[in-house]
Every structure is written in structure tokens, then in C-alpha cells.
Design an enzyme around this catalytic site. Structure first.
Site, PDB file in Angstrom:
ATOM      1  N   GLY A   1      -4.921  46.609 -32.628  1.00 56.47           N
ATOM      2  CA  GLY A   1      -3.915  47.662 -32.688  1.00 56.47           C
ATOM      3  C   GLY A   1      -4.104  48.651 -31.550  1.00 56.47           C
ATOM      4  O   GLY A   1      -4.558  48.301 -30.464  1.00 56.47           O
TER       5      GLY A   1
ATOM      6  N   GLU B   1     -17.748  28.154  -6.838  1.00 60.86           N
ATOM      7  CA  GLU B   1     -17.178  29.468  -7.149  1.00 60.86           C
ATOM      8  C   GLU B   1     -16.149  29.365  -8.271  1.00 60.86           C
ATOM      9  O   GLU B   1     -16.116  30.200  -9.182  1.00 60.86           O
ATOM     10  CB  GLU B   1     -16.524  30.058  -5.897  1.00 60.86           C
ATOM     11  CG  GLU B   1     -15.887  31.417  -6.121  1.00 60.86           C
ATOM     12  CD  GLU B   1     -15.285  32.012  -4.853  1.00 60.86           C
ATOM     13  OE1 GLU B   1     -14.554  33.010  -4.980  1.00 60.86           O
ATOM     14  OE2 GLU B   1     -15.535  31.479  -3.758  1.00 60.86           O
TER      15      GLU B   1
ATOM     16  N   PRO C   1      -6.077  42.163   5.224  1.00 60.80           N
ATOM     17  CA  PRO C   1      -4.852  42.788   4.719  1.00 60.80           C
ATOM     18  C   PRO C   1      -3.645  41.856   4.687  1.00 60.80           C
ATOM     19  O   PRO C   1      -2.805  41.950   3.807  1.00 60.80           O
ATOM     20  CB  PRO C   1      -4.646  43.957   5.688  1.00 60.80           C
ATOM     21  CG  PRO C   1      -6.034  44.329   6.101  1.00 60.80           C
ATOM     22  CD  PRO C   1      -6.781  43.025   6.198  1.00 60.80           C
ATOM     23  N   GLY C   2      -3.558  40.939   5.648  1.00 65.58           N
ATOM     24  CA  GLY C   2      -2.420  40.017   5.679  1.00 65.58           C
ATOM     25  C   GLY C   2      -2.782  38.593   5.349  1.00 65.58           C
ATOM     26  O   GLY C   2      -1.978  37.676   5.537  1.00 65.58           O
TER      27      GLY C   2
ATOM     28  N   THR D   1      -5.636  31.685  -6.304  1.00 59.48           N
ATOM     29  CA  THR D   1      -4.720  32.006  -7.388  1.00 59.48           C
ATOM     30  C   THR D   1      -4.438  30.787  -8.274  1.00 59.48           C
ATOM     31  O   THR D   1      -4.694  29.643  -7.889  1.00 59.48           O
ATOM     32  CB  THR D   1      -3.379  32.508  -6.831  1.00 59.48           C
ATOM     33  OG1 THR D   1      -2.777  31.441  -6.076  1.00 59.48           O
ATOM     34  CG2 THR D   1      -3.568  33.725  -5.933  1.00 59.48           C
TER      35      THR D   1
ATOM     36  N   GLU E   1      -1.655  29.565  -8.807  1.00 58.96           N
ATOM     37  CA  GLU E   1      -0.687  28.733  -8.097  1.00 58.96           C
ATOM     38  C   GLU E   1      -1.380  27.800  -7.107  1.00 58.96           C
ATOM     39  O   GLU E   1      -0.999  26.629  -6.958  1.00 58.96           O
ATOM     40  CB  GLU E   1       0.329  29.622  -7.369  1.00 58.96           C
ATOM     41  CG  GLU E   1       1.268  30.379  -8.297  1.00 58.96           C
ATOM     42  CD  GLU E   1       0.606  31.533  -9.035  1.00 58.96           C
ATOM     43  OE1 GLU E   1       1.110  31.930 -10.096  1.00 58.96           O
ATOM     44  OE2 GLU E   1      -0.433  32.046  -8.541  1.00 58.96           O
TER      45      GLU E   1
END
Length: 384
Positions: free
Chosen positions: A344, A247, A129-130, A370, A372
Site C-alpha cells: 500500500g 556482466e 553523452p552521445g 538495454t 531491447e
């Protein structure tokens, strides 16, 4: 431009995969997507087809050391048909290489036959989670018992793909504090998903990739025998870094395959769709947009193909893989967006494959590191 990386054997394999998809996947895929995961029996079928155990020696039921190009072909054919094999790529392209590279002989005998047959699927639990890209910040702990026979695993993970369809989960846990260097003290543990204390939390509701489950996991005093330590204790961060190049190449392969498919979907649509009494394909803007897309995707494909060749010879570097992932996912995002625009309003409807591609591709700039992070790796390689 003519591609030169595939030979007759590769193309024969492509025909087998194309037929398999047409018969066993396409007729059922909408149902699987609605269910949020592919059926477990699909992996048994893929095992029978001989594509679950790439790299596993023949003595354990695998095909031996096989070029990654065969997995690239599977990715290309799935994109062409607007389907996927669920978390197949996680098992074969991401997690299995860890076992191939660092499992000991006893572990290979224990796990490889089941993986090759499709009886055993794999997932990996890194993200918390962090803790996303900063793997050194992992807080899940594994403490060695006093008698030295097992580790006691406690903690939680999130964004774990394919856990519900997996029998084994490679968990990255902290076995020592790493006070001097946070990268030290991480260990890889292979944990059966039916272990007592191994719990599935929320099944996360994603924008895209709705055909594979993504879960929160928790571990409460899970007992992991020392025989399930993968590699050496404390070297988990090193092992993770060694496999990230493969990966990231896989993600770049997926980007090229998805962008190529998007162009084909758009070409078919604009030739059929009538606006102001003529096909959308007749307008100069349509032609120019698709021409731009085709040129950009061919540049990407050349880069990806070079990466596949380097992977075969063991020369693919982390910086190479970062460039392929960065360029591949950014190009795929741009091209698929343009192709959706040519549809469209219909492009926003999930009944059209371009809509699924659009939603599925967005996360490729996030997972596996990511964009970045990729730029940071490339900049470091430039000496900056």
C-alpha cells in the site's frame, strides 16, 4: 524448489558474509545512502575478508581461480539484508575480469596486490553523452605521442559508477579512426584517477542506487604511459564483447536476488499489517499475487543457477547471458512492483526496503545493455 548449486563450502561462506553484513554494513547503511556512496574503508574491510580479488592468483595476494558462485552469494545476502557494498560488483564482477584475462605479467604485478587488499578499486568508462549501447560510436580519443612513450587522452564520459571510490579507471578510447569499421580502433587504457587532467564532473542525481556515486568524467590532455594499455591496441571492442556475458549474468543474479528479497519483505509486511480487522495476508488476492511471484521467481532462479553452472565450465554464451539478463530484469521489475503494491502507501516510503528495491531495480533493464539490445542478441542467435 530445492537449489542444488551450492555445497557446504558455499554455505559456510554465506554465513561469514551474513555476519559481516549484520555487523559492518546494516548499522551504517542509511548514513551511507544519504551520503551518496559507501566509505572507502569498506573496501579495505572486504579486502581483509578476502573477497576483493576473486580470480587473482595467490602469488599476488588473491584467492586464486574461484567460482563466480561466491560472488552470487554476496549478491544474495546483500539483497536479503536490503543493503549493498556500493560499487563492489563493478570492481570485482565487471572490471577485474578484463585485467585477469588480458593484463600482461608486469601489469599483474603492479595492480593485483592492491586490488586484492582493497587498496585499489576499479571503475570502467565506456558510456559517453552521445553513446550508450552503441559502443562503436565512442569519440574519446587517445593519440600516441611522437616518441611513442605515452598516449594523450581527451574526451568525456558519463554514467560512470564508482569513480569517486576508485584508484584506477579502465577508459575505452579511440586510438584510430575506424573509417571502414567503427568497431575497429578502440583501445582500453588503465588510467589512475588522480592523473593530471582527469576531472570529475557532476555527481549525477539518480532515482535509485543512491548508495553509489555516478559521475561525469572528462579528460584533458591526460598522459597515459603505453605500459597502461590493456591488451592489444585497437582490440578494445573485442575485449568488451568477451566480458559482457559475465556482466549480464551478474545483472541476472541481482534480479533473482532482489525479487526473492521482495517476496520475503512482502510476506512479512502482509502478515503484520491489519486491514478491516484481519491481516492483509488473509485476503485471497494477497495469496494469489504472492503465489504468482513465487512461481515466476523460481523459474528465474533455475535459469540463473544454470547460468552459474555454465559460467563455471566456461560454456556461458553471449545469447545465454542475454536471455538471463532480459528475463531476470523483467521478472524482477514485475515482482517488485507487485510486492510494493501489497505494501500500500507504505511501499512508497523509503523507510521500507521494498521502496529502495523498486527504485534500484529499474535501471537494470538499461545498464549492461538495454532489454531491447538483449532481444536483438537473442533474435540473432535464433537466426533472425
Amino acid at each position: 524448489m530445492k537449489r542444488t548449486i551450492y555445497n557446504e563450502d558455499h554455505e559456510a561462506f554465506r554465513s561469514v558474509i551474513r555476519d559481516f553484513i549484520a555487523k559492518e554494513v546494516t548499522p551504517h547503511f542509511e548514513e551511507w545512502e544519504a551520503a551518496g556512496r559507501v566509505p572507502r574503508k569498506l573496501f579495505h574491510q572486504l579486502g581483509e575478508l578476502g573477497v576483493m580479488g576473486f580470480g587473482i592468483p595467490e602469488e599476488y595476494g588473491g584467492p586464486g581461480d574461484i567460482s563466480y558462485k561466491y560472488q552470487a552469494i554476496i549478491n544474495e545476502e546483500c539483497a536479503r539484508a536490503a543493503v549493498t557494498f556500493g560499487h563492489y560488483g563493478v570492481t570485482t564482477s565487471i572490471v577485474l575480469p578484463y585485467l585477469l584475462n588480458i593484463a600482461n605479467e608486469e601489469q599483474k604485478k603492479r595492480w593485483f596486490p592492491g586490488i586484492a587488499s582493497g587498496e585499489t578499486c576499479l571503475c570502467i568508462a565506456m558510456t559517453e553523452p552521445g553513446t550508450g549501447s552503441d559502443l562503436a560510436g565512442i569519440r574519446t580519443t587517445a593519440k600516441l605521442s611522437e616518441d611513442g612513450t605515452h598516449y594523450v587522452l581527451n574526451g568525456s564520459k558519463t554514467f560512470i559508477t564508482g569513480a569517486l571510490n576508485s584508484e584506477l579507471c579502465v577508459v575505452v578510447a579511440r586510438t584510430s579512426s575506424g573509417d571502414e569499421d567503427r568497431r575497429l580502433g578502440l583501445t582500453l587504457l588503465v588510467v589512475p584517477t588522480d592523473s593530471e587532467g582527469f576531472a570529475f564532473g557532476r555527481k549525477l542525481d539518480k532515482i535509485g542506487m543512491r548508495y553509489s556515486d555516478t559521475n561525469e568524467l572528462s579528460f584533458t590532455d591526460v598522459l597515459v604511459p603505453v605500459e597502461n594499455v590493456l591488451g592489444e591496441v585497437g582490440k578494445g571492442f573485442l575485449y568488451l564483447g568477451q566480458n559482457l556475458a559475465r556482466e549480464r549474468l551478474a545483472i541476472g543474479v541481482g534480479g533473482a536476488a532482489s525479487a526473492t528479497a521482495a517476496i520475503e519483505f512482502a510476506k512479512a509486511y502482509v502478515q503484520e499489517r491489519q486491514v478491516f480487522g484481519k491481516p492483509v495476508a488473509a485476503f485471497q488476492n494477497t495469496k494469489f499475487v504472492l503465489a504468482e511471484c513465487a512461481a515466476e521467481v523460481e523459474a528465474l532462479q533455475a535459469m540463473v543457477d544454470k547460468g552459474l553452472e555454465l559460467e563455471d565450465t566456461g560454456e556461458l554464451t553471449p545469447a545465454d547471458a542475454a536471455k538471463i539478463k532480459l528475463f531476470g530484469t523483467e521478472v524482477a521489475g514485475r515482482v517488485i512492483d507487485k510486492c510494493l503494491q501489497l505494501h500500500g502507501g507504505y511501499g512508497y516510503m523509503l523507510e521500507y526496503p521494498i521502496a529502495r528495491l523498486y527504485a534500484d531495480t529499474r535501471v537494470s533493464r538499461i545498464y549492461g545493455g538495454t532489454s531491447e539490445v538483449m532481444k536483438s542478441i537473442i533474435a540473432k542467435d535464433l537466426g533472425l
